[in-house]
Design a protein around this motif. Sequence first.
Motif, mmCIF file in Angstrom:
data_model
loop_
_atom_site.group_PDB
_atom_site.id
_atom_site.type_symbol
_atom_site.label_atom_id
_atom_site.label_comp_id
_atom_site.label_asym_id
_atom_site.label_seq_id
_atom_site.Cartn_x
_atom_site.Cartn_y
_atom_site.Cartn_z
ATOM 1 N N ALA A 36 22.584 42.355 43.027
ATOM 2 C CA ALA A 36 22.266 43.157 44.217
ATOM 3 C C ALA A 36 22.635 42.428 45.505
ATOM 4 N N GLU A 37 22.678 41.113 45.467
ATOM 5 C CA GLU A 37 23.129 40.355 46.639
ATOM 6 C C GLU A 37 24.627 40.544 46.869
ATOM 7 N N HIS A 38 25.372 40.748 45.787
ATOM 8 C CA HIS A 38 26.824 40.860 45.865
ATOM 9 C C HIS A 38 27.313 42.287 46.080
ATOM 10 N N GLU A 83 25.631 51.541 45.440
ATOM 11 C CA GLU A 83 26.746 52.474 45.255
ATOM 12 C C GLU A 83 27.932 51.780 44.571
ATOM 13 N N GLU A 84 28.251 50.552 44.974
ATOM 14 C CA GLU A 84 29.340 49.810 44.343
ATOM 15 C C GLU A 84 29.007 49.486 42.885
ATOM 16 N N TYR A 85 27.759 49.092 42.650
ATOM 17 C CA TYR A 85 27.311 48.783 41.284
ATOM 18 C C TYR A 85 27.418 50.015 40.394
ATOM 19 N N THR A 124 30.063 53.047 36.072
ATOM 20 C CA THR A 124 30.689 54.293 35.619
ATOM 21 C C THR A 124 32.086 54.014 35.068
ATOM 22 N N VAL A 125 32.858 53.213 35.789
ATOM 23 C CA VAL A 125 34.203 52.850 35.327
ATOM 24 C C VAL A 125 34.109 52.141 33.983
ATOM 25 N N LEU A 126 33.181 51.222 33.866
ATOM 26 C CA LEU A 126 33.000 50.473 32.629
ATOM 27 C C LEU A 126 32.677 51.404 31.456
#
Length: 120
Positions: A67-69, A73-75, A80-82
Motif C-alpha cells: 500500500a505504500e508503493h 486502484e493501481e493494486y 486483475t491483469v494477473l
Amino acid sequence: MPRVRIGPAGLLRQAALFLLLTGLAVPVMANDYPTEARVDYVLGCMASNGNSYLTMQKCSCSIDVIAEHLSYEEYEQAETVLGMQDQRGELGVLFRTERGMQDQLRALRLAQADANLRCF
C-alpha cells in the motif's frame, strides 16, 4: 530574555510542519485500501505461507508495504491483469503481452519484493 508570542497563523504553520516531519500525513494516503481487500490479501498470503499467528503478522506487514508503493486502484488493476493472464485465446494474449499491463505487473512485483524483504 523577552517572551516570543506566536499568533494563530504561526501555530497552524507549526502544526503543519509537525505533521510533515513526523509522517502523520502519509499513512492517510497509504490507507486507501478497503478492509476487505486487505483481509483477502492476508488470507491468501497465509494460505500460501502457513496459517500461524506469525505468518498473519508478516502478511499484514506485506500488504501495508504494498500500500505504500501502489494506490488501491493501481493494486486492483495489477491484480486483475494477473488474474486474466490465464485466459485462453486473444483475451489472454492481450493481458500477457500488452505493454501497459506488463508495466502494472512489474510495479506490483516490485512492491511485493520490497514487502518480502521488509516483512519476511
